[in-house]
Each structure stands twice: as structure tokens, then as C-alpha cells.
Design an enzyme around this catalytic site. Sequence first.
Site, PDB file in Angstrom:
ATOM      1  CE  LYS A  83      -4.297   1.044   2.477  1.00 32.08           C
ATOM      2  NZ  LYS A  83      -4.981   0.785   3.754  1.00 32.08           N
TER       3      LYS A  83
HETATM    4  O1  G3P Z   1      -7.545   1.849   5.556  1.00 28.83           O
HETATM    5  C1  G3P Z   1      -8.035   2.962   4.911  1.00 28.83           C
HETATM    6  C2  G3P Z   1      -9.394   3.425   5.384  1.00 28.83           C
HETATM    7  O2  G3P Z   1     -10.325   2.391   5.278  1.00 28.83           O
HETATM    8  C3  G3P Z   1      -9.396   4.136   6.704  1.00 28.83           C
HETATM    9  O3  G3P Z   1     -10.690   4.366   7.174  1.00 28.83           O
HETATM   10  O4  G3P Z   1     -12.199   4.954   9.028  1.00 28.83           O
HETATM   11  O5  G3P Z   1      -9.773   5.587   9.178  1.00 28.83           O
HETATM   12  O6  G3P Z   1     -11.299   6.758   7.597  1.00 28.83           O
HETATM   13  P1  G3P Z   1     -11.006   5.487   8.296  1.00 28.83           P
END
Ligand code: G3P
Length: 218
Positions: A83
Site C-alpha cells: 500500500k
Molecule cells: O484503511 C483505509 C481506510 O479504510 C481508513 O478508514 O475509518 O480511518 O477513515 P477510516
Amino acid sequence: MKFFVDTADIDDIKDLASTGLLDGVTTNPSLIKKSGKEFIPLIKEICKLVDGPVSAEVAATDYATMRKEAEVLRKIADHVAVKVPLTPDGLKVCKELSDDGTMVNVTLCFSPSQAILAAKAGAAFVSPFVGRLDDISQDGLSLISDIVRIYENYDYFKTEVLVASVRNPLHIVESAKMGAHVATCPPDVIRSLYKHPLTDKGLAAFVEDWKKTGQSIL
Ligand code: G3P
């Protein structure tokens, strides 16, 4: 639609993998911090539990260090998706790894123009963050719709739209209607997909009526 779970919690991954409905795992530095575990051994452990893509994120932001970190990460297992952030340096790493046959997940995508670049860099996945856009009063789902439409115009774009920063079941359902390939979701959002009050009510009535028949199938 494929489901990835967005967590570094081993118990949640084991539990969801046991459903047979889990297609992969995504992690990020914040989720690793939350787990309190050592990054590399943790990714190795996750890779043994799940056959599908397991996203492991580089920590550096400059090209040279990201490239070295990516070498470490991609050697963990063939199904690791490295990633990288959606930056010029990140996409440079993406292009090189993708040309070399490694899956890359380009993260922190917030616009259609960024998603075009990720596809041109050969990413296996692009991760548009719907929840974080909603959080600042922008329409996260319309970004998914735009990216899916754009990618459909070009057969040679092989990048899958991986809906990220999912906060609720509607993010998943609406993304599925748009044709997004994958949703990566917190464990409890995946679990919430099962739920409907009429299912619970109907099942309780069937159980009661079955008891009254006095019969047994076994
Ligand atoms: O891993 C990337 C993403 O899914 C993060 O989500 O909830 O931290 O905005 P969030």
C-alpha cells in the site's frame, strides 16, 4: 462485490474468515498502532489466515525509502498488496512494483483525477475514502460513482475500485449498485450487513411454531 476487512485485529480476522465470505484484509499504520503488535510478524500471521490480498502499507513518504520498504513487504507473501500513498513518489513506486508483477493498493485517494493516475500507474487497487469525504461534507459516494464510470471507459485500466473509509452498510450497498469491485470495511460494519429486525422476528415465530409441532428433523 469482494469484501475485505479493514483491521489488524487477529481475532476479528479469524472470526470473519470463518464465514467463508472474506476476500482479503487491509491494514494501515493507524490500525497497526491500535493492534499494539509488531508490524511484519503481524502481516505474516494475517497472510496465513487469509488467501486473498493483504494490504501492508509503507511507512516512509520519500521514493527511495518507500521503494526499500516495499521490497521487504512484498517478500512476506505473494498475496501481499503493497500500500502506497497517492503522491508522485508513491505512484512512482506503484508503477515499478506493478510492472514487476506485485499488487499495489494506492491509498488516500480523494478525487477522480488521482484515481486516473493510480490506474495509469498500474495499481491493482485504488482506495477512495468515502467516510472521510462525508466527514467534511463532501459526497464520498459520488467519488466512487465517478471513478467506476471513468475506469469503465478504458478496457486497459485494470485497477479495481476498493471502497475505503466505510462507515455504514449504505456505503457498501450504494457502492455495489455503482459497480465498485471491493469494499474494505471495519469488522462491525460487515457484521451489520446480516441484520434486519424482520429476520429476527420471523425466525423467532418459526422457532416457536416448530416447537409446537412436537417434531424433530434429526
Ligand atoms: O484503511 C483505509 C481506510 O479504510 C481508513 O478508514 O475509518 O480511518 O477513515 P477510516
